[in-house]
Design a protein around this motif. Sequence first.
Motif, short mmCIF file in Angstrom:
data_model
loop_
_atom_site.label_atom_id
_atom_site.label_comp_id
_atom_site.label_asym_id
_atom_site.label_seq_id
_atom_site.Cartn_x
_atom_site.Cartn_y
_atom_site.Cartn_z
N GLY A 55 48.93 31.91 57.39
CA GLY A 55 48.37 31.85 56.04
C GLY A 55 48.42 33.20 55.34
N SER A 56 48.04 34.26 56.05
CA SER A 56 48.10 35.61 55.46
C SER A 56 49.54 36.00 55.14
CB SER A 56 47.49 36.64 56.42
OG SER A 56 46.11 36.48 56.50
N PHE A 57 50.44 35.62 56.02
CA PHE A 57 51.85 35.94 55.79
C PHE A 57 52.37 35.23 54.54
CE2 PHE A 57 56.40 35.08 56.46
CZ PHE A 57 56.86 36.40 56.53
N VAL A 58 52.08 33.94 54.42
CA VAL A 58 52.55 33.17 53.26
C VAL A 58 51.95 33.72 51.97
CG1 VAL A 58 52.45 30.89 52.15
CG2 VAL A 58 53.02 31.08 54.58
N TRP A 59 50.62 33.98 51.96
CA TRP A 59 49.99 34.54 50.76
C TRP A 59 50.58 35.92 50.44
CZ3 TRP A 59 47.80 32.07 47.07
CH2 TRP A 59 47.08 30.90 47.31
N GLY A 60 50.84 36.71 51.47
CA GLY A 60 51.44 38.03 51.25
C GLY A 60 52.80 37.93 50.59
N VAL A 61 53.64 37.00 51.06
CA VAL A 61 54.97 36.82 50.47
C VAL A 61 54.85 36.30 49.04
CG1 VAL A 61 57.10 35.47 50.65
CG2 VAL A 61 56.11 36.52 52.70
N VAL A 62 53.93 35.36 48.80
CA VAL A 62 53.73 34.82 47.45
C VAL A 62 53.30 35.93 46.50
CG1 VAL A 62 52.26 33.30 46.04
CG2 VAL A 62 53.28 32.45 48.18
N PHE A 63 52.32 36.74 46.92
CA PHE A 63 51.86 37.85 46.07
C PHE A 63 52.94 38.91 45.88
CE2 PHE A 63 47.31 36.77 47.38
CZ PHE A 63 47.03 36.13 46.18
N LEU A 64 53.76 39.13 46.89
CA LEU A 64 54.86 40.10 46.79
C LEU A 64 55.87 39.65 45.74
CD1 LEU A 64 56.19 42.69 47.88
CD2 LEU A 64 57.36 41.24 49.55
N ILE A 65 56.26 38.38 45.81
CA ILE A 65 57.22 37.84 44.85
C ILE A 65 56.62 37.86 43.44
CG2 ILE A 65 58.44 35.74 44.14
CD1 ILE A 65 58.74 35.13 47.19
N ALA A 66 55.35 37.45 43.31
CA ALA A 66 54.69 37.45 42.01
C ALA A 66 54.56 38.87 41.47
CB ALA A 66 53.32 36.80 42.10
N GLY A 67 54.25 39.81 42.35
CA GLY A 67 54.10 41.21 41.93
C GLY A 67 55.41 41.79 41.46
N LEU A 68 56.49 41.54 42.19
CA LEU A 68 57.80 42.05 41.78
C LEU A 68 58.25 41.41 40.47
CD1 LEU A 68 59.61 42.20 45.24
CD2 LEU A 68 58.70 44.11 43.89
N ALA A 69 57.94 40.12 40.28
CA ALA A 69 58.32 39.43 39.05
C ALA A 69 57.51 39.93 37.85
CB ALA A 69 58.13 37.93 39.21
N SER A 72 57.95 43.95 35.54
CA SER A 72 58.68 44.23 34.30
C SER A 72 57.87 43.82 33.07
CB SER A 72 60.03 43.52 34.31
OG SER A 72 59.84 42.13 34.43
N ASP A 73 57.10 42.72 33.15
CA ASP A 73 56.32 42.25 32.00
C ASP A 73 54.98 42.98 31.87
OD1 ASP A 73 58.35 40.44 31.56
OD2 ASP A 73 57.33 38.80 32.59
N SER A 74 54.21 42.98 32.92
CA SER A 74 52.86 43.58 32.91
C SER A 74 52.70 44.41 34.17
CB SER A 74 51.81 42.47 32.84
OG SER A 74 50.53 43.01 33.03
N ALA A 75 52.80 45.71 34.00
CA ALA A 75 52.76 46.60 35.17
C ALA A 75 51.43 46.50 35.91
CB ALA A 75 53.02 48.04 34.74
N ALA A 76 50.32 46.37 35.17
CA ALA A 76 49.00 46.31 35.81
C ALA A 76 48.87 45.06 36.68
CB ALA A 76 47.90 46.35 34.77
N LEU A 77 49.29 43.91 36.16
CA LEU A 77 49.23 42.67 36.92
C LEU A 77 50.18 42.72 38.11
CD1 LEU A 77 47.93 39.86 37.04
CD2 LEU A 77 49.83 39.02 35.64
N GLY A 78 51.35 43.29 37.92
CA GLY A 78 52.31 43.43 39.00
C GLY A 78 51.78 44.29 40.13
N ILE A 79 51.12 45.39 39.77
CA ILE A 79 50.54 46.29 40.80
C ILE A 79 49.41 45.58 41.54
CG2 ILE A 79 49.21 48.42 41.10
CD1 ILE A 79 50.98 49.64 38.90
N LEU A 80 48.59 44.82 40.80
CA LEU A 80 47.52 44.06 41.44
C LEU A 80 48.08 43.07 42.46
CD1 LEU A 80 44.49 43.27 41.62
CD2 LEU A 80 44.98 41.56 39.86
N PHE A 81 49.13 42.34 42.06
CA PHE A 81 49.75 41.40 42.99
C PHE A 81 50.36 42.12 44.19
CE2 PHE A 81 50.29 37.99 39.54
CZ PHE A 81 49.24 37.24 40.04
N LEU A 82 50.95 43.28 43.98
CA LEU A 82 51.53 44.05 45.08
C LEU A 82 50.45 44.54 46.05
CD1 LEU A 82 54.38 46.05 43.32
CD2 LEU A 82 54.61 44.09 44.86
N LEU A 83 49.31 44.93 45.50
CA LEU A 83 48.19 45.35 46.36
C LEU A 83 47.67 44.18 47.20
CD1 LEU A 83 46.21 47.74 43.99
CD2 LEU A 83 47.55 48.35 46.01
#
Length: 181
Positions: A55-69, A72-83
């Motif tokens: 579960g942690s792995f799947v959520w991590g990958v989902v947040f990683l993909i969302a953060g990278l996406a 480009s649009d919203s750096a603050a939201l992207g950084i939050l997702f990457l964290l």
Amino acid sequence: MVLFWLKTSVAASNMRVMYKSPNTLLGVIPLGSNTQTIPLRNIASVDANTKFNLGSFVWGVVFLIAGLACLSDSAALGILFLLLAAANLANTMSAQLDFVNQAGGRNSVKVSIFEKDKLMQLAQNLQRLVFADVEGQRHKESMDMAQKQYTAQTNSVLIQQQMLDQQRKATADDNPSASAE
């Protein structure tokens, strides 16, 4: 270590084990805690192991993909997702301490994989307490039973001696001529 605000604590005495572990949302947001107290006499064994959390792995990958996406649009939201991705991916591997009761039921405490050595040492110390408690308790019960039996026998002998003394005195008072001879 990565999620320093999520602390699990385990305390043990010669009578009981108590642990407190955080409940989380998405593996990083604290939502209260789970506190459990277990008497040592109810613990049959203490096991420690490592576990991969899908579960942690799947959520991590989902947040990683969302953060990278979102970078480009919203750096603050992207950084939050990457964290969030980093925190979840850091929790992919965990160490777990299981308290097994006599019926086979388990209480589990999960900690970071970085704390695995401490957890293994704690498991060994708790195992010593569990087995020392069982042997110590059996010895204490045996000694208590022997003391009760000894006390009961001593009291019985004293009561019999008192009854015999009273009977002799009563016989001597009823028949003074027999004691004079």
